[in-house]
Design a protein around this motif. Structure first.
Motif, PDB file in Angstrom:
ATOM      1  N   GLY A  36      -0.142   6.144  -5.578  1.00 29.36           N
ATOM      2  CA  GLY A  36       0.028   4.694  -5.650  1.00 29.36           C
ATOM      3  C   GLY A  36       0.463   4.099  -4.337  1.00 29.36           C
ATOM      4  N   PHE A  37       1.360   4.801  -3.642  1.00 29.59           N
ATOM      5  CA  PHE A  37       1.791   4.312  -2.339  1.00 29.59           C
ATOM      6  C   PHE A  37       0.637   4.299  -1.356  1.00 29.59           C
ATOM      7  N   ALA A  38      -0.143   5.374  -1.331  1.00 30.31           N
ATOM      8  CA  ALA A  38      -1.265   5.457  -0.394  1.00 30.31           C
ATOM      9  C   ALA A  38      -2.259   4.316  -0.617  1.00 30.31           C
ATOM     10  N   ALA A  39      -2.503   3.979  -1.883  1.00 31.37           N
ATOM     11  CA  ALA A  39      -3.426   2.884  -2.182  1.00 31.37           C
ATOM     12  C   ALA A  39      -2.855   1.545  -1.717  1.00 31.37           C
ATOM     13  N   LEU A  40      -1.562   1.338  -1.970  1.00 35.36           N
ATOM     14  CA  LEU A  40      -0.924   0.093  -1.544  1.00 35.36           C
ATOM     15  C   LEU A  40      -0.872   0.015  -0.022  1.00 35.36           C
ATOM     16  N   ARG A  41      -0.607   1.142   0.612  1.00 29.95           N
ATOM     17  CA  ARG A  41      -0.552   1.174   2.080  1.00 29.95           C
ATOM     18  C   ARG A  41      -1.922   0.848   2.673  1.00 29.95           C
ATOM     19  N   ALA A  42      -2.979   1.356   2.092  1.00 27.53           N
ATOM     20  CA  ALA A  42      -4.329   1.082   2.591  1.00 27.53           C
ATOM     21  C   ALA A  42      -4.684  -0.392   2.433  1.00 27.53           C
ATOM     22  N   GLN A  43      -4.305  -0.979   1.300  1.00 26.93           N
ATOM     23  CA  GLN A  43      -4.570  -2.398   1.095  1.00 26.93           C
ATOM     24  C   GLN A  43      -3.755  -3.243   2.066  1.00 26.93           C
ATOM     25  N   ALA A  44      -2.523  -2.842   2.341  1.00 23.98           N
ATOM     26  CA  ALA A  44      -1.694  -3.564   3.302  1.00 23.98           C
ATOM     27  C   ALA A  44      -2.329  -3.538   4.688  1.00 23.98           C
ATOM     28  N   ALA A  45      -2.903  -2.417   5.054  1.00 22.12           N
ATOM     29  CA  ALA A  45      -3.562  -2.323   6.357  1.00 22.12           C
ATOM     30  C   ALA A  45      -4.740  -3.281   6.440  1.00 22.12           C
ATOM     31  N   ARG A  46      -5.459  -3.443   5.347  1.00 26.85           N
ATOM     32  CA  ARG A  46      -6.606  -4.355   5.342  1.00 26.85           C
ATOM     33  C   ARG A  46      -6.167  -5.812   5.439  1.00 26.85           C
ATOM     34  N   VAL A  47      -5.065  -6.148   4.785  1.00 28.98           N
ATOM     35  CA  VAL A  47      -4.618  -7.541   4.742  1.00 28.98           C
ATOM     36  C   VAL A  47      -3.712  -7.895   5.922  1.00 28.98           C
ATOM     37  N   LEU A  48      -2.812  -6.982   6.272  1.00 27.37           N
ATOM     38  CA  LEU A  48      -1.776  -7.277   7.258  1.00 27.37           C
ATOM     39  C   LEU A  48      -2.019  -6.621   8.614  1.00 27.37           C
ATOM     40  N   GLY A  49      -3.072  -5.849   8.735  1.00 27.70           N
ATOM     41  CA  GLY A  49      -3.369  -5.226  10.021  1.00 27.70           C
ATOM     42  C   GLY A  49      -2.405  -4.096  10.340  1.00 27.70           C
ATOM     43  N   PRO A  50      -2.023  -3.950  11.602  1.00 29.26           N
ATOM     44  CA  PRO A  50      -1.233  -2.790  12.018  1.00 29.26           C
ATOM     45  C   PRO A  50       0.264  -2.910  11.756  1.00 29.26           C
ATOM     46  N   LEU A  51       0.658  -3.721  10.815  1.00 31.83           N
ATOM     47  CA  LEU A  51       2.070  -3.884  10.495  1.00 31.83           C
ATOM     48  C   LEU A  51       2.676  -2.553  10.034  1.00 31.83           C
ATOM     49  N   PRO A  52       3.844  -2.168  10.579  1.00 33.32           N
ATOM     50  CA  PRO A  52       4.497  -0.945  10.086  1.00 33.32           C
ATOM     51  C   PRO A  52       4.911  -1.104   8.627  1.00 33.32           C
ATOM     52  N   VAL A  53       4.661  -0.079   7.832  1.00 34.58           N
ATOM     53  CA  VAL A  53       5.043  -0.093   6.424  1.00 34.58           C
ATOM     54  C   VAL A  53       5.837   1.172   6.122  1.00 34.58           C
ATOM     55  N   GLY A  54       7.066   0.990   5.704  1.00 34.65           N
ATOM     56  CA  GLY A  54       7.902   2.112   5.318  1.00 34.65           C
ATOM     57  C   GLY A  54       7.911   2.283   3.817  1.00 34.65           C
ATOM     58  N   ALA A  55       8.521   3.353   3.361  1.00 35.06           N
ATOM     59  CA  ALA A  55       8.660   3.639   1.933  1.00 35.06           C
ATOM     60  C   ALA A  55      10.131   3.726   1.579  1.00 35.06           C
ATOM     61  N   ILE A  56      10.442   3.389   0.325  1.00 31.62           N
ATOM     62  CA  ILE A  56      11.829   3.396  -0.124  1.00 31.62           C
ATOM     63  C   ILE A  56      11.919   3.956  -1.534  1.00 31.62           C
ATOM     64  N   ALA A  57      13.077   4.481  -1.847  1.00 32.71           N
ATOM     65  CA  ALA A  57      13.494   4.907  -3.187  1.00 32.71           C
ATOM     66  C   ALA A  57      13.306   6.395  -3.417  1.00 32.71           C
TER      67      ALA A  57
END
Length: 218
Positions: free
Chosen positions: A149-170
């Motif tokens: 689920g994280f990988a899918a969300l991270r891939a979508q974030a890359a498409r929408v937000l470009g090279p923005l750093p995305v961390g994980a939590i919890a």
């Protein structure tokens, strides 16, 4: 603006401090390898938050590690912190940027794809996605995304937000950090993995090493 590195993002919270001074905990984490510190204190009085934020900022002076305040733009401004982290129900990002200015670091919570549109409304500096695993340190945490689920969300974030750093939590620890980085995270945000430890510096160092090794293997 201070250099932003979300590799090991320590979130210091009085609820997990066991009465230990938050400023000392934050400095120990940075001495061990934490690259970013957030002060989170849900429900604390404003004066208490400001006093603690000022103490943490003083403890981090000269380290080059930024201090962010969770939710509270007023406290961040009054304490001279480097920025804020905002959740989905906090002040809208465009207004936060207007108040804090272009040099401030603004991070945002990302826990579902529908949040991406609001994150794209203004410039932010990073996003933090989760929950990756189950956690007991956040009462309103979302159901765990897991690696897929994280990988899918991270891939979508890359498409929408470009090279923005995305961390994980919890639920992230040195033992499972490799799985998180392999799923596409640029860093790990942790509370208990560092600040529940008897030796926060050693815990931060172990986590930093685990993240670095996982990045090298990716």
């Amino acid at each position: 603006m201070m250099r932003l590195d979300i590799s090991v993002y320590g979130i210091v919270d009085p609820q997990i401090a066991r009465g230990r001074p938050l400023a000392a905990l934050a400095r120990a984490a940075v001495d061990g390898g934490a690259t970013l510190i957030q002060y989170r204190a849900k429900g604390e009085a404003t004066r208490t938050m400001l006093r603690e934020a000022l103490a943490i900022r003083a403890a981090l002076a000269g380290t080059g590690v930024p201090l962010l305040i969770n939710d509270r733009i007023d406290v961040a401004l009054a304490a001279g912190a480097e920025g804020v982290h905002l959740g989905n129900d906090d002040m809208p990002l465009p207004e936060a940027r207007r108040l804090l200015g272009e040099k401030a670091i603004i991070g945002a919570t990302l826990n579902r794809e529908t949040a991406l549109a609001s994150l794209a409304e203004t410039r932010i500096d990073y996003a933090c996605a989760g929950a990756f695993f189950a956690t007991s340190h956040k009462a309103d945490a979302q159901a765990p995304l897991g690696a897929e689920g994280f990988a899918a969300l991270r891939a979508q974030a890359a498409r929408v937000l470009g090279p923005l750093p995305v961390g994980a939590i919890a639920g992230i620890t040195a033992a499972n950090a490799a799985q998180v980085i392999a799923a596409g995270a640029d860093g790990v945000a942790v509370i208990g993995a560092i600040f529940a430890a008897d030796d926060p510096a050693a815990a931060a160092a172990e986590l930093r090493q685990a993240v670095a090794a996982a990045r090298a293997a990716r």
